[in-house]
Design a protein around this motif. Structure first.
Motif, PDB file in Angstrom:
ATOM      1  N   ALA A 116       6.769   8.067 -18.737  1.00 61.44           N
ATOM      2  CA  ALA A 116       6.332   9.356 -18.208  1.00 61.44           C
ATOM      3  C   ALA A 116       6.413   9.359 -16.680  1.00 61.44           C
ATOM      4  CB  ALA A 116       4.905   9.651 -18.653  1.00 61.44           C
ATOM      5  N   PRO A 117       6.630  10.543 -16.073  1.00 60.54           N
ATOM      6  CA  PRO A 117       6.725  10.600 -14.607  1.00 60.54           C
ATOM      7  C   PRO A 117       5.510  10.019 -13.892  1.00 60.54           C
ATOM      8  CG  PRO A 117       7.537  12.639 -15.550  1.00 60.54           C
ATOM      9  CD  PRO A 117       6.954  11.838 -16.687  1.00 60.54           C
ATOM     10  N   PHE A 118       4.296  10.384 -14.335  1.00 54.42           N
ATOM     11  CA  PHE A 118       3.163   9.823 -13.607  1.00 54.42           C
ATOM     12  C   PHE A 118       2.940   8.362 -13.931  1.00 54.42           C
ATOM     13  CE2 PHE A 118      -1.031   8.596 -12.338  1.00 54.42           C
ATOM     14  CZ  PHE A 118      -1.008   8.990 -11.009  1.00 54.42           C
ATOM     15  N   THR A 119       3.405   7.909 -15.084  1.00 58.58           N
ATOM     16  CA  THR A 119       3.364   6.468 -15.341  1.00 58.58           C
ATOM     17  C   THR A 119       4.171   5.742 -14.264  1.00 58.58           C
ATOM     18  OG1 THR A 119       3.124   6.798 -17.730  1.00 58.58           O
ATOM     19  CG2 THR A 119       3.949   4.654 -16.995  1.00 58.58           C
ATOM     20  N   ALA A 120       5.361   6.270 -13.968  1.00 60.22           N
ATOM     21  CA  ALA A 120       6.190   5.686 -12.908  1.00 60.22           C
ATOM     22  C   ALA A 120       5.486   5.760 -11.561  1.00 60.22           C
ATOM     23  CB  ALA A 120       7.536   6.401 -12.848  1.00 60.22           C
ATOM     24  N   VAL A 121       4.876   6.913 -11.266  1.00 56.09           N
ATOM     25  CA  VAL A 121       4.148   7.073  -9.997  1.00 56.09           C
ATOM     26  C   VAL A 121       2.986   6.081  -9.929  1.00 56.09           C
ATOM     27  CG1 VAL A 121       2.699   8.634  -8.633  1.00 56.09           C
ATOM     28  CG2 VAL A 121       4.801   9.488  -9.698  1.00 56.09           C
ATOM     29  N   GLY A 122       2.280   5.928 -11.053  1.00 58.37           N
ATOM     30  CA  GLY A 122       1.159   4.986 -11.084  1.00 58.37           C
ATOM     31  C   GLY A 122       1.590   3.572 -10.754  1.00 58.37           C
ATOM     32  N   PHE A 123       2.720   3.145 -11.307  1.00 58.18           N
ATOM     33  CA  PHE A 123       3.212   1.798 -11.012  1.00 58.18           C
ATOM     34  C   PHE A 123       3.632   1.660  -9.551  1.00 58.18           C
ATOM     35  CE2 PHE A 123       4.351   1.506 -15.702  1.00 58.18           C
ATOM     36  CZ  PHE A 123       3.272   0.684 -15.991  1.00 58.18           C
ATOM     37  N   ILE A 124       4.234   2.709  -9.004  1.00 58.71           N
ATOM     38  CA  ILE A 124       4.620   2.685  -7.587  1.00 58.71           C
ATOM     39  C   ILE A 124       3.388   2.528  -6.700  1.00 58.71           C
ATOM     40  CG2 ILE A 124       5.586   4.069  -5.702  1.00 58.71           C
ATOM     41  CD1 ILE A 124       7.517   5.263  -7.827  1.00 58.71           C
ATOM     42  N   LEU A 125       2.328   3.262  -7.032  1.00 58.63           N
ATOM     43  CA  LEU A 125       1.096   3.191  -6.233  1.00 58.63           C
ATOM     44  C   LEU A 125       0.440   1.814  -6.356  1.00 58.63           C
ATOM     45  CD1 LEU A 125      -0.476   6.718  -6.910  1.00 58.63           C
ATOM     46  CD2 LEU A 125       0.880   5.966  -4.944  1.00 58.63           C
ATOM     47  N   ILE A 126       0.373   1.280  -7.574  1.00 57.76           N
ATOM     48  CA  ILE A 126      -0.246  -0.034  -7.758  1.00 57.76           C
ATOM     49  C   ILE A 126       0.578  -1.123  -7.076  1.00 57.76           C
ATOM     50  CG2 ILE A 126      -0.849  -1.800  -9.462  1.00 57.76           C
ATOM     51  CD1 ILE A 126      -1.646   0.455 -11.356  1.00 57.76           C
ATOM     52  N   ALA A 127       1.901  -1.026  -7.178  1.00 49.76           N
ATOM     53  CA  ALA A 127       2.761  -2.002  -6.500  1.00 49.76           C
ATOM     54  C   ALA A 127       2.562  -1.923  -4.987  1.00 49.76           C
ATOM     55  CB  ALA A 127       4.220  -1.758  -6.854  1.00 49.76           C
ATOM     56  N   ALA A 128       2.426  -0.706  -4.470  1.00 48.66           N
ATOM     57  CA  ALA A 128       2.177  -0.533  -3.038  1.00 48.66           C
ATOM     58  C   ALA A 128       0.861  -1.190  -2.632  1.00 48.66           C
ATOM     59  CB  ALA A 128       2.168   0.948  -2.682  1.00 48.66           C
ATOM     60  N   VAL A 129      -0.139  -1.090  -3.512  1.00 51.08           N
ATOM     61  CA  VAL A 129      -1.426  -1.741  -3.249  1.00 51.08           C
ATOM     62  C   VAL A 129      -1.242  -3.256  -3.159  1.00 51.08           C
ATOM     63  CG1 VAL A 129      -3.669  -2.295  -4.296  1.00 51.08           C
ATOM     64  CG2 VAL A 129      -2.855   0.075  -4.235  1.00 51.08           C
ATOM     65  N   ARG A 130      -0.437  -3.811  -4.053  1.00 52.78           N
ATOM     66  CA  ARG A 130      -0.198  -5.254  -4.038  1.00 52.78           C
ATOM     67  C   ARG A 130       0.533  -5.696  -2.771  1.00 52.78           C
ATOM     68  NH1 ARG A 130      -3.785  -7.827  -6.716  1.00 52.78           N
ATOM     69  NH2 ARG A 130      -4.079  -7.041  -8.822  1.00 52.78           N
ATOM     70  N   LEU A 131       1.273  -4.783  -2.175  1.00 55.57           N
ATOM     71  CA  LEU A 131       2.089  -5.136  -1.007  1.00 55.57           C
ATOM     72  C   LEU A 131       1.417  -4.800   0.319  1.00 55.57           C
ATOM     73  CD1 LEU A 131       5.523  -3.908  -2.426  1.00 55.57           C
ATOM     74  CD2 LEU A 131       4.754  -6.283  -2.178  1.00 55.57           C
ATOM     75  N   THR A 132       0.231  -4.191   0.263  1.00 55.18           N
ATOM     76  CA  THR A 132      -0.475  -3.849   1.504  1.00 55.18           C
ATOM     77  C   THR A 132      -1.780  -4.613   1.590  1.00 55.18           C
ATOM     78  OG1 THR A 132      -1.396  -2.063   2.840  1.00 55.18           O
ATOM     79  CG2 THR A 132      -1.685  -1.872   0.473  1.00 55.18           C
ATOM     80  N   ASN A 133      -2.219  -4.902   2.802  1.00 52.97           N
ATOM     81  CA  ASN A 133      -3.502  -5.580   3.020  1.00 52.97           C
ATOM     82  C   ASN A 133      -4.574  -4.626   3.533  1.00 52.97           C
ATOM     83  OD1 ASN A 133      -2.772  -8.252   2.273  1.00 52.97           O
ATOM     84  ND2 ASN A 133      -1.651  -8.457   4.193  1.00 52.97           N
ATOM     85  N   ARG A 134      -4.268  -3.331   3.541  1.00 50.06           N
ATOM     86  CA  ARG A 134      -5.222  -2.345   4.074  1.00 50.06           C
ATOM     87  C   ARG A 134      -6.080  -1.808   2.939  1.00 50.06           C
ATOM     88  NH1 ARG A 134      -2.285   1.899   7.832  1.00 50.06           N
ATOM     89  NH2 ARG A 134      -4.484   2.360   8.236  1.00 50.06           N
ATOM     90  N   ALA A 135      -7.299  -2.332   2.846  1.00 49.31           N
ATOM     91  CA  ALA A 135      -8.177  -1.994   1.728  1.00 49.31           C
ATOM     92  C   ALA A 135      -8.458  -0.495   1.597  1.00 49.31           C
ATOM     93  CB  ALA A 135      -9.487  -2.772   1.835  1.00 49.31           C
ATOM     94  N   PRO A 136      -8.793   0.236   2.684  1.00 46.16           N
ATOM     95  CA  PRO A 136      -9.086   1.670   2.516  1.00 46.16           C
ATOM     96  C   PRO A 136      -7.911   2.456   1.934  1.00 46.16           C
ATOM     97  CG  PRO A 136      -9.869   0.894   4.642  1.00 46.16           C
ATOM     98  CD  PRO A 136      -9.038  -0.207   4.068  1.00 46.16           C
ATOM     99  N   VAL A 137      -6.703   2.147   2.388  1.00 43.14           N
ATOM    100  CA  VAL A 137      -5.513   2.829   1.863  1.00 43.14           C
ATOM    101  C   VAL A 137      -5.302   2.463   0.406  1.00 43.14           C
ATOM    102  CG1 VAL A 137      -3.002   3.042   2.053  1.00 43.14           C
ATOM    103  CG2 VAL A 137      -4.410   2.932   4.126  1.00 43.14           C
ATOM    104  N   ALA A 138      -5.460   1.180   0.080  1.00 39.07           N
ATOM    105  CA  ALA A 138      -5.282   0.718  -1.295  1.00 39.07           C
ATOM    106  C   ALA A 138      -6.283   1.379  -2.233  1.00 39.07           C
ATOM    107  CB  ALA A 138      -5.428  -0.800  -1.349  1.00 39.07           C
TER     108      ALA A 138
END
Length: 205
Positions: A116-138
C-alpha cells in the motif's frame, strides 16, 4: 532513570524480535501458500511479501543499532519502499513487486504483490529515523506512522475501507501491517523520548 524509561528500554529488543519473527512468518506463509498467514482476516488485504521483507530489514537495523552495518539494512528498506512508491504514482512497473515472491492472493491488491502507498511511506519514515540522530525529528516522523496505522486499525474495526485503502486502484494496508507499524513506532517513540530527556537534562540518571 524513571520507570517509564526503563520499561521503554526493556521493551525495545523484544519488540524488534517480535517484528522480525512476524515478518519471517508472513514471508514463509507466502512461500508455503498458507493463506491465513498472509491475510489474517478472511477476505481482507494481505501483508505483501515485500512489506514483510521491509519489516524484517528494519527490525534487523534496530537490533544492530550500535553496529556499523545498521544503516545498510535501513537503506535497503528505504530503497525498496521508495521504488514502490515511485511505481505507484508514475505508472512505471520496475518489476520489484514480485521480484522475491510471485503473488497468489489478490484481495484489495490492484497491482499483484505491491504494498500500500502509506505502507511504503511508513517504511521510508522509519528508515529515516534509523538514519538520523535527531530525536525530536525522529519522534515526529514516528508519530505520523502511529497515527496512520491507528487510523487503519480503526478502519478495520468499524469496517470503513477509506481508512486503510486510500483509493480503489491502490493496495489496502493489511491489518497486521498496521498493527506492526503501531507497535514498532510506539516503542521507538518511547525510547527516543527517554533518550532526548536524558540528553537535555530533563531526567535524572
Amino acid at each position: 532513570m524513571t520507570w517509564t524509561s526503563r520499561l521503554c528500554r526493556a521493551a525495545e529488543r523484544p519488540m524488534l524480535w517480535s517484528v522480525l519473527l512476524a515478518a519471517a512468518f508472513v514471508m514463509l506463509s507466502w512461500k508455503a501458500g498458507f493463506e491465513p498467514g498472509v491475510r489474517i482476516i478472511p477476505g481482507a488485504a494481505p501483508m505483501q511479501f515485500n512489506t514483510a521483507l521491509c519489516f524484517g530489514l528494519l527490525a534487523i537495523a534496530g537490533l544492530r543499532r550500535h553496529q556499523p552495518d545498521m544503516k545498510w539494512w535501513a537503506v535497503a528498506a528505504l530503497l525498496l519502499a521508495a521504488l514502490t512508491l515511485v511505481q505507484d504514482y508514475s505508472r512505471v512497473n520496475a518489476g520489484i513487486d514480485q521480484a522475491f515472491q510471485r503473488a497468489w492472493y489478490f484481495e484489495n491488491t490492484p497491482e499483484p504483490g505491491r504494498m500500500a502507498p502509506f505502507t511504503a511511506v511508513g517504511f521510508i519514515l522509519i528508515a529515516a529515523v534509523r538514519l538520523t540522530n535527531r530525536a525530536p525529528v525522529a519522534i515526529l516522523l514516528l508519530g505520523v506512522v502511529v497515527l496512520r496505522a491507528g487510523a487503519a486499525l480503526i478502519g478495520y474495526g468499524i469496517e470503513t475501507a477509506e481508512l486503510y485503502q486510500i483509493a480503489e486502484d491502490k493496495t489496502a494496508m493489511a491489518v497486521h501491517t498496521a498493527a506492526l507499524f503501531a507497535a514498532y513506532s510506539t516503542v521507538e517513540i518511547c525510547r527516543l523520548h527517554a533518550r532526548w530527556r536524558r540528553r537535555t537534562g530533563k531526567e535524572s540518571t
